[in-house]
Design a protein around this motif. Structure first.
Motif, PDB file in Angstrom:
ATOM      1  N   ASN A  25      83.541  48.260  50.282  1.00 29.77           N
ATOM      2  CA  ASN A  25      83.776  46.818  50.354  1.00 29.77           C
ATOM      3  C   ASN A  25      83.340  46.206  49.030  1.00 29.77           C
ATOM      4  N   PRO A  26      83.662  44.958  48.770  1.00 29.77           N
ATOM      5  CA  PRO A  26      83.290  44.352  47.485  1.00 29.77           C
ATOM      6  C   PRO A  26      81.784  44.351  47.223  1.00 29.77           C
ATOM      7  N   GLY A  27      80.963  44.433  48.247  1.00 25.18           N
ATOM      8  CA  GLY A  27      79.512  44.396  48.035  1.00 25.18           C
ATOM      9  C   GLY A  27      78.932  45.716  47.570  1.00 25.18           C
ATOM     10  N   ASN A  28      79.551  46.851  47.902  1.00 27.92           N
ATOM     11  CA  ASN A  28      78.967  48.144  47.534  1.00 27.92           C
ATOM     12  C   ASN A  28      79.862  48.978  46.624  1.00 27.92           C
ATOM     13  N   VAL A  29      81.022  48.407  46.168  1.00 25.67           N
ATOM     14  CA  VAL A  29      81.932  49.213  45.360  1.00 25.67           C
ATOM     15  C   VAL A  29      81.313  49.578  44.013  1.00 25.67           C
ATOM     16  N   LEU A  30      80.445  48.699  43.440  1.00 21.63           N
ATOM     17  CA  LEU A  30      79.782  49.051  42.173  1.00 21.63           C
ATOM     18  C   LEU A  30      78.759  50.168  42.384  1.00 21.63           C
ATOM     19  N   ASP A  31      78.096  50.197  43.548  1.00 19.30           N
ATOM     20  CA  ASP A  31      77.186  51.306  43.850  1.00 19.30           C
ATOM     21  C   ASP A  31      77.961  52.618  43.981  1.00 19.30           C
ATOM     22  N   TYR A  32      79.146  52.520  44.581  1.00 20.74           N
ATOM     23  CA  TYR A  32      80.002  53.709  44.697  1.00 20.74           C
ATOM     24  C   TYR A  32      80.443  54.189  43.312  1.00 20.74           C
ATOM     25  N   PHE A  33      80.782  53.242  42.436  1.00 18.50           N
ATOM     26  CA  PHE A  33      81.240  53.611  41.092  1.00 18.50           C
ATOM     27  C   PHE A  33      80.096  54.198  40.263  1.00 18.50           C
ATOM     28  N   SER A  34      78.848  53.832  40.558  1.00 21.64           N
ATOM     29  CA  SER A  34      77.700  54.296  39.761  1.00 21.64           C
ATOM     30  C   SER A  34      77.147  55.629  40.244  1.00 21.64           C
ATOM     31  N   GLU A  35      77.881  56.347  41.092  1.00 21.47           N
ATOM     32  CA  GLU A  35      77.441  57.674  41.520  1.00 21.47           C
ATOM     33  C   GLU A  35      77.360  58.599  40.300  1.00 21.47           C
ATOM     34  N   ARG A  36      76.373  59.491  40.302  1.00 13.36           N
ATOM     35  CA  ARG A  36      76.134  60.354  39.137  1.00 13.36           C
ATOM     36  C   ARG A  36      77.279  61.344  38.903  1.00 13.36           C
ATOM     37  N   SER A  37      78.002  61.673  39.946  1.00 12.89           N
ATOM     38  CA  SER A  37      79.100  62.627  39.779  1.00 12.89           C
ATOM     39  C   SER A  37      80.383  61.981  39.257  1.00 12.89           C
ATOM     40  N   PRO A  76      91.538  46.421  52.005  1.00  9.60           N
ATOM     41  CA  PRO A  76      90.485  47.427  51.847  1.00  9.60           C
ATOM     42  C   PRO A  76      90.884  48.557  50.918  1.00  9.60           C
ATOM     43  N   ILE A  77      91.943  48.363  50.107  1.00 13.16           N
ATOM     44  CA  ILE A  77      92.524  49.509  49.406  1.00 13.16           C
ATOM     45  C   ILE A  77      92.370  49.460  47.890  1.00 13.16           C
ATOM     46  N   LEU A  78      92.271  48.271  47.288  1.00 14.52           N
ATOM     47  CA  LEU A  78      92.302  48.182  45.829  1.00 14.52           C
ATOM     48  C   LEU A  78      91.089  47.437  45.304  1.00 14.52           C
ATOM     49  N   TYR A  79      90.433  48.060  44.299  1.00 20.68           N
ATOM     50  CA  TYR A  79      89.323  47.429  43.565  1.00 20.68           C
ATOM     51  C   TYR A  79      89.497  47.771  42.087  1.00 20.68           C
ATOM     52  N   ILE A  80      89.238  46.777  41.235  1.00 25.84           N
ATOM     53  CA  ILE A  80      89.352  46.981  39.784  1.00 25.84           C
ATOM     54  C   ILE A  80      87.977  46.736  39.155  1.00 25.84           C
ATOM     55  N   ILE A  81      87.474  47.741  38.427  1.00 22.75           N
ATOM     56  CA  ILE A  81      86.183  47.684  37.741  1.00 22.75           C
ATOM     57  C   ILE A  81      86.447  47.589  36.247  1.00 22.75           C
ATOM     58  N   ARG A  82      85.718  46.703  35.566  1.00 23.90           N
ATOM     59  CA  ARG A  82      85.868  46.559  34.112  1.00 23.90           C
ATOM     60  C   ARG A  82      84.594  46.989  33.407  1.00 23.90           C
TER      61      ARG A  82
END
Length: 232
Positions: A25-37, A76-82
């Motif tokens: 979700n928008p609240g945890n997508v940055l935590d998902y992106f910051s995974e070490r793998s 629930p399908i698309l998120y864009i990280i910059r």
């Protein structure tokens, strides 16, 4: 979880952690992106500093350096990280964009990337056809395809009879002088039979006969009988 070599081109790889996909979700997508793998995540960024100090993301505006932000979300399908370089609280320089589709992370190519250079190399243009894609494997597939033979339409009965008549007419006017028994063998001359000419003497006799008939004089006609006087 996908294991990726960092030496590979990031434009040609993707990353996903299936454990996060159902709860993104928008609240945890940055935590998902910051995974070490995640090979796209730079662990020297300001997000990692804020995370270690347990601060909020609002403190990123007061720092200088590389940071990641959520640019767009379409649940629930698309998120864009910059990924961007912050130089001042109101001044940033974009470095790269990443899009997450159904939990799978990809790097978006920019206009100067090799991905667009490769795509342009496959583009073709012709004034009569316009633009189209021309791939190398497409040429190999076309060469491997068996060439379809064009279906020939059968001739009609009238056409066959007409052609036979024309061939017979030409053969009678121009008889062949050679014929070939089998393909590859030497042609053999054809003996043309000539009609025997009548002998010269018979021709002369035929010419003389009408001449003699015309030259013979007609028999003289008898004179009328003379009238004799009767004796009394």
């Amino acid at each position: 979880m996908a294991a990726v070599d960092m030496k590979d081109n990031l434009l040609g790889i993707s990353w996903v952690d299936s454990g996060w996909v159902p709860i993104l979700n928008p609240g945890n997508v940055l935590d998902y992106f910051s995974e070490r793998s995640n090979p796209f995540y730079d662990r020297t960024c300001n997000n990692e500093v804020v995370k270690m100090q347990r601060l909020t993301l609002e403190h990123l505006n007061q720092m200088v350096g590389v940071e990641y932000i959520l640019l767009h979300a379409q649940e629930p399908i698309l998120y864009i990280i910059r990924k961007q370089q912050r130089q001042a609280p109101t001044q940033v320089v974009p470095l790269a964009d990443y899009y997450i589709i159904a939990g799978v992370v990809y790097q978006a190519p920019d206009l100067g990337s090799s991905a667009f250079d490769e795509a342009v190399s496959y583009c073709r243009y012709h004034p009569s056809k316009g633009y189209w894609w021309h791939f190398k494997d497409q040429e190999e597939r076309e060469k491997a395809k068996p060439k379809s033979k064009k279906k020939e339409e059968p001739s009609s009965l009238f056409q066959r009879q007409r052609v036979d008549m024309l061939l017979l007419d030409l053969r009678s006017k121009f008889p062949p002088t050679f014929y070939q028994p089998k393909p590859g063998e030497k042609p053999i001359p054809v003996e043309v039979k000539k009609e025997p000419e009548p002998p010269v003497e018979t021709v002369k006799q035929e010419e003389r006969e009408p001449a003699t008939k015309t030259s013979a004089p007609a028999p003289p006609s008898k004179p009328p009988p003379e009238k004799r006087a009767r004796l009394q």
